[in-house]
Structures are given as structure tokens and as C-alpha cells.
Design a protein around this motif. Structure first.
Motif, short mmCIF file in Angstrom:
data_model
loop_
_atom_site.label_atom_id
_atom_site.label_comp_id
_atom_site.label_asym_id
_atom_site.label_seq_id
_atom_site.Cartn_x
_atom_site.Cartn_y
_atom_site.Cartn_z
N ASP A 1 -31.41 24.27 -70.77
CA ASP A 1 -30.63 25.30 -70.08
C ASP A 1 -29.38 25.67 -70.88
O ASP A 1 -28.94 26.82 -70.86
CB ASP A 1 -30.22 24.82 -68.69
N VAL A 2 -28.80 24.68 -71.56
CA VAL A 2 -27.61 24.96 -72.36
C VAL A 2 -27.93 25.94 -73.46
O VAL A 2 -27.16 26.87 -73.75
CB VAL A 2 -27.04 23.65 -72.95
N TRP A 3 -29.10 25.76 -74.09
CA TRP A 3 -29.50 26.68 -75.16
C TRP A 3 -29.76 28.08 -74.62
O TRP A 3 -29.41 29.08 -75.27
CB TRP A 3 -30.76 26.15 -75.85
N TYR A 4 -30.37 28.18 -73.43
CA TYR A 4 -30.63 29.49 -72.84
C TYR A 4 -29.32 30.23 -72.56
O TYR A 4 -29.16 31.41 -72.90
CB TYR A 4 -31.43 29.35 -71.55
N TRP A 5 -28.39 29.53 -71.91
CA TRP A 5 -27.10 30.14 -71.58
C TRP A 5 -26.32 30.48 -72.86
O TRP A 5 -25.66 31.52 -72.92
CB TRP A 5 -26.28 29.21 -70.70
N SER A 6 -26.39 29.61 -73.85
CA SER A 6 -25.69 29.87 -75.11
C SER A 6 -26.28 31.08 -75.83
O SER A 6 -25.54 31.90 -76.40
CB SER A 6 -25.77 28.63 -76.02
N GLY A 7 -27.61 31.19 -75.79
CA GLY A 7 -28.25 32.36 -76.40
C GLY A 7 -27.86 33.65 -75.69
O GLY A 7 -27.60 34.67 -76.34
N ALA A 8 -27.82 33.59 -74.35
CA ALA A 8 -27.41 34.77 -73.59
C ALA A 8 -25.96 35.14 -73.91
O ALA A 8 -25.62 36.33 -74.02
CB ALA A 8 -27.57 34.49 -72.09
N PHE A 9 -25.11 34.13 -74.07
CA PHE A 9 -23.71 34.39 -74.42
C PHE A 9 -23.60 35.05 -75.79
O PHE A 9 -22.84 36.02 -75.97
CB PHE A 9 -22.92 33.07 -74.41
N ALA A 10 -24.36 34.56 -76.76
CA ALA A 10 -24.30 35.12 -78.11
C ALA A 10 -24.77 36.58 -78.12
O ALA A 10 -24.14 37.45 -78.74
CB ALA A 10 -25.15 34.28 -79.06
N LEU A 11 -25.89 36.85 -77.44
CA LEU A 11 -26.43 38.22 -77.42
C LEU A 11 -25.51 39.19 -76.69
O LEU A 11 -25.24 40.30 -77.17
CB LEU A 11 -27.81 38.21 -76.77
N SER A 12 -25.04 38.78 -75.51
CA SER A 12 -24.18 39.68 -74.73
C SER A 12 -22.83 39.89 -75.42
O SER A 12 -22.26 40.99 -75.37
CB SER A 12 -23.97 39.13 -73.31
N SER A 13 -22.32 38.87 -76.10
CA SER A 13 -21.06 39.02 -76.84
C SER A 13 -21.22 40.00 -78.00
O SER A 13 -20.36 40.86 -78.23
CB SER A 13 -20.59 37.66 -77.38
N ALA A 14 -22.33 39.85 -78.73
CA ALA A 14 -22.58 40.76 -79.86
C ALA A 14 -22.73 42.20 -79.37
O ALA A 14 -22.19 43.14 -79.98
CB ALA A 14 -23.83 40.32 -80.60
N ALA A 15 -23.45 42.38 -78.26
CA ALA A 15 -23.63 43.74 -77.72
C ALA A 15 -22.31 44.30 -77.22
O ALA A 15 -22.01 45.50 -77.41
CB ALA A 15 -24.66 43.70 -76.60
N ALA A 16 -21.48 43.47 -76.57
CA ALA A 16 -20.18 43.92 -76.08
C ALA A 16 -19.28 44.35 -77.23
O ALA A 16 -18.57 45.38 -77.14
CB ALA A 16 -19.51 42.81 -75.27
N LEU A 17 -19.30 43.62 -78.33
CA LEU A 17 -18.50 43.97 -79.50
C LEU A 17 -18.98 45.29 -80.12
O LEU A 17 -18.17 46.11 -80.57
CB LEU A 17 -18.56 42.85 -80.53
N TYR A 18 -20.30 45.46 -80.13
CA TYR A 18 -20.86 46.70 -80.68
C TYR A 18 -20.38 47.91 -79.87
O TYR A 18 -19.91 48.92 -80.44
CB TYR A 18 -22.38 46.64 -80.68
N PHE A 19 -20.49 47.83 -78.54
CA PHE A 19 -20.08 48.97 -77.71
C PHE A 19 -18.56 49.16 -77.72
O PHE A 19 -18.08 50.30 -77.59
CB PHE A 19 -20.59 48.80 -76.28
N ASP A 20 -17.81 48.09 -77.89
CA ASP A 20 -16.36 48.23 -77.99
C ASP A 20 -15.98 48.97 -79.27
O ASP A 20 -15.09 49.84 -79.26
CB ASP A 20 -15.71 46.85 -77.96
N ARG A 21 -16.66 48.62 -80.37
CA ARG A 21 -16.41 49.33 -81.62
C ARG A 21 -16.83 50.79 -81.53
O ARG A 21 -16.13 51.69 -82.02
CB ARG A 21 -17.15 48.63 -82.76
N ARG A 22 -17.96 51.03 -80.87
CA ARG A 22 -18.43 52.41 -80.69
C ARG A 22 -17.46 53.20 -79.82
O ARG A 22 -17.18 54.38 -80.08
CB ARG A 22 -19.82 52.40 -80.06
N TYR A 23 -16.92 52.56 -78.80
CA TYR A 23 -15.93 53.22 -77.94
C TYR A 23 -14.71 53.67 -78.75
O TYR A 23 -14.23 54.81 -78.61
CB TYR A 23 -15.51 52.27 -76.82
#
Length: 273
Positions: free
Chosen positions: A166-188
Motif C-alpha cells: 500500500d505504501v508503494w501504491y500511495w507513493s506512486g499516486a503522490f509522484a504522478l499527481s505531483s508531477a501533473a500538478a507541477l505541469y499544470f502550474d507551469r502551464r498556468y
């Protein structure tokens, strides 16, 4: 004697000395005393894992199971019977030590006990691990500590920690959502900069909408990243109690008698860990 014959003789002698230097172990099955059917498959599987981990040491020779089990069946020996006939069985198997064990269940913990009997003296060395599962890791810790008792490992392992999936699943979700959030912040920021700089009324609304949508997505994904991080941390700290393998524990010393065929008795010291 010619040169090639002498070379062959030396190779043969060196091989014989190497075999004599090895410690021979016979590993029997681990009896399921948990009362739970799901651990019936562990009886042979855990013994196989013990053979694998013990055999990884170059100074240990593991006897083949197909050679051992028919003999034990023929002798009609249980785990307690091995103690009574340790010399005769060890002699027939050609083993220095016989390893057997049991699986027990106590307050939500699986307890695996390994009894290693020294054939020559009847000395019993007992090692134990407890966890909520993690069969391979439990076998690795148990085998390591048995090798330590034989002087073949330098350190004693008091346990191990298994990271929950479960730790790996949550960590993977954190990494993906963080990367996507940074992408949209830069695009903004890019779209907002173009919105501020444009002199075209036609592009004004387009840049504004793109910037606004990108900012909203960055907020949503940033929130998802925080939730994922919280989940990973919660599972991480919870895994301290759920996914820890513990070895050793309290030490109990008692005196026991081991009956040996054609002998009166051997007086041995039993040490339980």
C-alpha cells in the motif's frame, strides 16, 4: 605416476577436503499447528525456502528432500521422535544437523519455530520468528540466525521490516499527481503571461481560459498529491506494527533428556529463543 594422474589426485583430494569442511543439514517439513487451513501449504513451502536460504551459504550442504522424506516416513518419526532417534537418523542421512519446525498462531501473529538438532550430541538449538505473514522474509531471517548459531554468519538478525505494498501504491499516486500538478502550474504561468502580454482581443479570451483551467487543474492535482502523501505516511507508520518480522525474544533455559538408541541417555541443554 605421471603428471596428469597426480593432478587428478590433487583435484580429488581437494574436492574431498572441501566436502568435509561443509556442514551438512537435513531440513524436514514445518508442521502447521495454527489450526488454519490456509497455512497447510506453508508446511512444505517454508521448508523449501529454508533449504534455499541455508543452501546459499557455500559452507552448507543441504541434503535432497527426496532422499530424506522416504527415510523419515519409513522410520515413522514425528518431530518429537526425531529427538529420540537423532543419532540413528542423522547417521542414515549423513547429516550433521537436522532442522524441523512448526507454525503457530498467537494474537494475530504467525510464529515460526525452527529446531536444529546436532546429530553427534543431541544438542537442540531453537530459533523463532514472528510476523503477520511475509513467508520468504521470515524464512530468510530464520535461516540467517541458524547459520549464525553455526558460526557461519557474523551478525544476529533481530528482525526485518517489510514495506507494505500500500505504501508503494500511495507513493506512486503522490509522484504522478505531483508531477501533473507541477505541469499544470507551469502551464498556468505561461498562459497567464501570454494573457498579460497579448494585444489581440481574439487571443485575450483564449489565454485567459487556458490559464484559468490550468490553475484549477493544478489545485485539484495538488490536493490529490497531498492526500496521496498523507496515505503513504499513514501506511508507512502503520506498517511498523503490521509488517515487522521479529526474531529471538525471551531466552528460556532448561535441562532435557534425549533418548538415543543403544545408549542410556544424553544430558543436553536446551536454549529457546
Amino acid at each position: 605416476m605421471n603428471k596428469s594422474s597426480r593432478l587428478f589426485l590433487w583435484i580429488f583430494l581437494l574436492g574431498a577436503l572441501a566436502l568435509q569442511a561443509q556442514t551438512t543439514l537435513a531440513v524436514s517439513r514445518f508442521e502447521n499447528h495454527t489450526g488454519k487451513m490456509k497455512y497447510d501449504g506453508w508446511e512444505r513451502a517454508f521448508a523449501s525456502l529454508m533449504r534455499l536460504h541455508l543452501g546459499n551459504n557455500d559452507e552448507v550442504l543441504i541434503l535432497d528432500r527426496s532422499r530424506m522424506e522416504p527415510l523419515l516416513k519409513e522410520q515413522a518419526l514425528s518431530q518429537s521422535g526425531l529427538l529420540d532417534s537423532v543419532r540413528s537418523i542423522g547417521h542414515l542421512l549423513g547429516a550433521d544437523f537436522i532442522v524441523s519446525g512448526s507454525l503457530e498462531w498467537d494474537n494475530g501473529l504467525l510464529i515460526v519455530t525452527a529446531d536444529m538438532i546436532r546429530v553427534k550430541t543431541g544438542q537442540l538449538i531453537t530459533e523463532q520468528v514472528s510476523a503477520r505473514g511475509h513467508r520468504d522474509k521470515m524464512a530468510a531471517v530464520l535461516a540467517h540466525n541458524l547459520l549464525y548459531r553455526l558460526g557461519l554468519e557474523e551478525t544476529y538478525r533481530t528482525g526485518d521490516r517489510v514495506l507494505s505494498s500500500d505504501v508503494w501504491y500511495w507513493s506512486g499516486a503522490f509522484a504522478l499527481s505531483s508531477a501533473a500538478a507541477l505541469y499544470f502550474d507551469r502551464r498556468y504561468k505561461e498562459q497567464y503571461s501570454l494573457y498579460r502580454e497579448t494585444g489581440s482581443l481574439a487571443d485575450f479570451d483564449s489565454y485567459y481560459n487556458n490559464a484559468n483551467n490550468s490553475r484549477n487543474w493544478s489545485y485539484i492535482l495538488g490536493g490529490a498529491a497531498l492526500v496521496s502523501l498523507s496515505g503513504a505516511l499513514i501506511r508507512w507508520f502503520k506498517s511498523d506494527s503490521e509488517n515487522v518480522i521479529r526474531a529471538g525474544g525471551r531466552i528460556k533455559t532448561e535441562t532435557s533428556l534425549y533418548m538415543v538408541p543403544n545408549e542410556t541417555f544424553n544430558l543436553g541443554l536446551v536454549i529457546h529463543f
